[in-house]
Design an enzyme around this catalytic site. Structure first.
Site, mmCIF file in Angstrom:
data_model
loop_
_atom_site.group_PDB
_atom_site.id
_atom_site.type_symbol
_atom_site.label_atom_id
_atom_site.label_comp_id
_atom_site.label_asym_id
_atom_site.label_seq_id
_atom_site.Cartn_x
_atom_site.Cartn_y
_atom_site.Cartn_z
ATOM 1 N N ASN A 9 0.863 -1.182 0.000
ATOM 2 C CA ASN A 9 0.000 0.000 0.000
ATOM 3 C C ASN A 9 0.900 1.234 0.000
ATOM 4 O O ASN A 9 1.486 1.579 1.017
ATOM 5 C CB ASN A 9 -0.883 -0.036 1.260
ATOM 6 C CG ASN A 9 -1.698 1.228 1.437
ATOM 7 O OD1 ASN A 9 -1.813 2.043 0.517
ATOM 8 N ND2 ASN A 9 -2.270 1.393 2.619
ATOM 9 N N TRP A 10 0.983 1.861 -1.148
ATOM 10 C CA TRP A 10 1.884 3.026 -1.271
ATOM 11 C C TRP A 10 1.324 4.261 -0.572
ATOM 12 O O TRP A 10 2.026 5.256 -0.433
ATOM 13 C CB TRP A 10 2.121 3.371 -2.751
ATOM 14 C CG TRP A 10 2.914 2.366 -3.523
ATOM 15 C CD1 TRP A 10 3.220 1.083 -3.172
ATOM 16 C CD2 TRP A 10 3.514 2.581 -4.807
ATOM 17 N NE1 TRP A 10 3.967 0.480 -4.154
ATOM 18 C CE2 TRP A 10 4.154 1.384 -5.164
ATOM 19 C CE3 TRP A 10 3.554 3.659 -5.688
ATOM 20 C CZ2 TRP A 10 4.846 1.226 -6.378
ATOM 21 C CZ3 TRP A 10 4.226 3.518 -6.897
ATOM 22 C CH2 TRP A 10 4.873 2.312 -7.230
ATOM 23 N N LYS A 11 0.059 4.224 -0.214
ATOM 24 C CA LYS A 11 -0.617 5.393 0.381
ATOM 25 C C LYS A 11 -0.432 6.618 -0.548
ATOM 26 O O LYS A 11 -0.307 6.445 -1.759
ATOM 27 C CB LYS A 11 -0.093 5.660 1.791
ATOM 28 C CG LYS A 11 -0.105 4.415 2.668
ATOM 29 C CD LYS A 11 0.067 4.708 4.125
ATOM 30 C CE LYS A 11 0.218 3.408 4.877
ATOM 31 N NZ LYS A 11 0.081 3.560 6.317
ATOM 32 N N HIS A 96 -9.397 0.943 4.996
ATOM 33 C CA HIS A 96 -8.124 1.107 5.712
ATOM 34 C C HIS A 96 -8.369 2.030 6.911
ATOM 35 O O HIS A 96 -9.180 2.957 6.829
ATOM 36 C CB HIS A 96 -7.080 1.703 4.764
ATOM 37 C CG HIS A 96 -5.703 1.701 5.335
ATOM 38 N ND1 HIS A 96 -5.290 2.636 6.250
ATOM 39 C CD2 HIS A 96 -4.650 0.858 5.144
ATOM 40 C CE1 HIS A 96 -4.028 2.374 6.595
ATOM 41 N NE2 HIS A 96 -3.622 1.293 5.937
ATOM 42 N N GLU A 98 -6.825 4.449 8.022
ATOM 43 C CA GLU A 98 -6.647 5.882 7.732
ATOM 44 C C GLU A 98 -7.898 6.441 7.059
ATOM 45 O O GLU A 98 -8.264 7.595 7.246
ATOM 46 C CB GLU A 98 -5.388 6.090 6.865
ATOM 47 C CG GLU A 98 -4.116 5.873 7.680
ATOM 48 C CD GLU A 98 -2.918 5.404 6.891
ATOM 49 O OE1 GLU A 98 -2.924 5.472 5.650
ATOM 50 O OE2 GLU A 98 -1.950 4.940 7.544
ATOM 51 N N GLU A 168 -5.396 -5.360 10.564
ATOM 52 C CA GLU A 168 -4.392 -4.320 10.781
ATOM 53 C C GLU A 168 -4.655 -3.615 12.102
ATOM 54 O O GLU A 168 -5.466 -2.662 12.145
ATOM 55 C CB GLU A 168 -4.453 -3.293 9.637
ATOM 56 C CG GLU A 168 -4.151 -3.866 8.284
ATOM 57 C CD GLU A 168 -3.539 -2.812 7.376
ATOM 58 O OE1 GLU A 168 -2.432 -3.033 6.896
ATOM 59 O OE2 GLU A 168 -4.167 -1.751 7.191
ATOM 60 N N GLY A 174 2.263 2.037 10.830
ATOM 61 C CA GLY A 174 3.171 3.175 10.691
ATOM 62 C C GLY A 174 3.903 3.533 11.977
ATOM 63 O O GLY A 174 4.544 4.574 12.058
ATOM 64 N N SER A 214 3.386 -2.421 10.385
ATOM 65 C CA SER A 214 4.839 -2.416 10.571
ATOM 66 C C SER A 214 5.501 -3.739 10.170
ATOM 67 O O SER A 214 6.433 -4.208 10.836
ATOM 68 C CB SER A 214 5.194 -2.043 12.016
ATOM 69 O OG SER A 214 4.758 -0.724 12.306
ATOM 70 N N GLY A 235 2.830 -1.281 4.387
ATOM 71 C CA GLY A 235 2.824 0.157 4.115
ATOM 72 C C GLY A 235 4.240 0.651 3.869
ATOM 73 O O GLY A 235 4.820 0.455 2.795
ATOM 74 N N GLY A 236 4.835 1.237 4.890
ATOM 75 C CA GLY A 236 6.145 1.883 4.761
ATOM 76 C C GLY A 236 7.198 1.066 4.021
ATOM 77 O O GLY A 236 7.895 1.584 3.137
#
Ligand code: PEP
Length: 254
Positions: A9-11, A96, A98, A168, A174, A214, A235-236
């Site tokens: 997920n590049w966000k 998600h 977010e 998640e 994150g 993470s 993610g990251g």
């Protein structure tokens, strides 16, 4: 047997040029990727078409990070399922944390989107997860149960079987603080049993349940070794080709 599924997920990261660079780096480091691992890359909307083009000839699929539940109309700024399929998307991340936190998404709105995604031939990656406060209060299972029942409400067994659920924990997204393999496995098992009660055990056994929060090369293998952890939503770490490829390798049973 469930296929290990790694999604990135590049966000809201990477413009067109940066997307091209990342995809070229990913392809260079992963000769052919692995047929035993399903790899999904979810860039921002603006890079979906070019990602589809650049991954042509590989087994990497492209997914979006959100969509609207209506087919078309006066919904400024929104994207429909048909628009996503028209650029070659096969997956879409829905609900998600977010999106729930910053854009007011609820189990009901995620459920509407999941129905539309499935009707449109997209596979939804449906996110659920408890906050730190909820975990500390000891109500993780209650929260997850309400989310899973809410987002799957009214879906047919055949639709649930092909959907992906991503567990998640919000406190792990994150933050660099992942759930331990046992903490994650306990919730994955709980979700699978719940789907078994809602549908049937054969349906529950087919549903891919990813862990997200993470995930890094250093913790991926231990998480992915758990019997009910069928993959990762990353993610990251997916923004670095080396790290993402190492996570894909960690999922490779060979
Ligand atoms: C995510 O955004 O879905 C996620 C899991 O992020 P991170 O891996 O950075 O925690």
């Amino acid at each position: 047997m469930r296929t290990k599924t790694i999604a990135g997920n590049w966000k809201m990261n990477k413009d067109s040029d940066e997307s091209v660079q990342l995809i070229i780096a990913l392809k260079a480091k992963s000769p052919g990727f692995s047929k035993d691992v399903r790899v999904i890359v979810c860039p921002p909307f603006t890079s979906l078409a070019l990602a589809k083009q650049l991954f042509e000839g590989t087994d990497v699929a492209v997914g979006a990070q959100n969509m609207h539940h209506e087919d078309e109309g006066a919904f400024t700024g929104e994207i429909s399922a048909k628009m996503l399929t028209s650029v070659g998307c096969r997956y879409v991340i829905l609900g998600h944390s977010e999106r729930r936190q910053f854009f007011g998404e609820t189990n009901e709105s995620v459920n509407r989107k999941a129905k539309k995604a499935l009707q449109s031939g997209l596979i939804p990656i449906i996110c659920v997860g408890e906050t730190l406060e909820e975990r500390e209060k000891g109500i993780t299972e209650q929260v997850i149960s309400a989310q899973v029942k809410g987002v799957l409400n009214g879906l047919a067994a055949a639709e649930v079987e092909k959907s992906i659920v991503a567990y998640e924990p919000v406190w792990a997204i994150g933050t660099g603080k992942n759930a331990t393999p046992q903490q994650a496995e306990d919730v994955h098992r709980f979700i699978r049993k719940l789907i078994g009660q809602m549908y049937s055990w054969p349906v529950a056994e087919k549903v891919v349940i990813q862990y997200g929060g993470s995930v890094k090369p250093e913790n991926a293998a231990a998480l992915l070794r758990q019997p009910d952890i069928d993959g990762a939503l990353v993610g990251g770490a997916c923004l670095k080709s080396e790290a993402f490829n190492q996570i894909i390798q960690a999922a490779n049973p060979a």
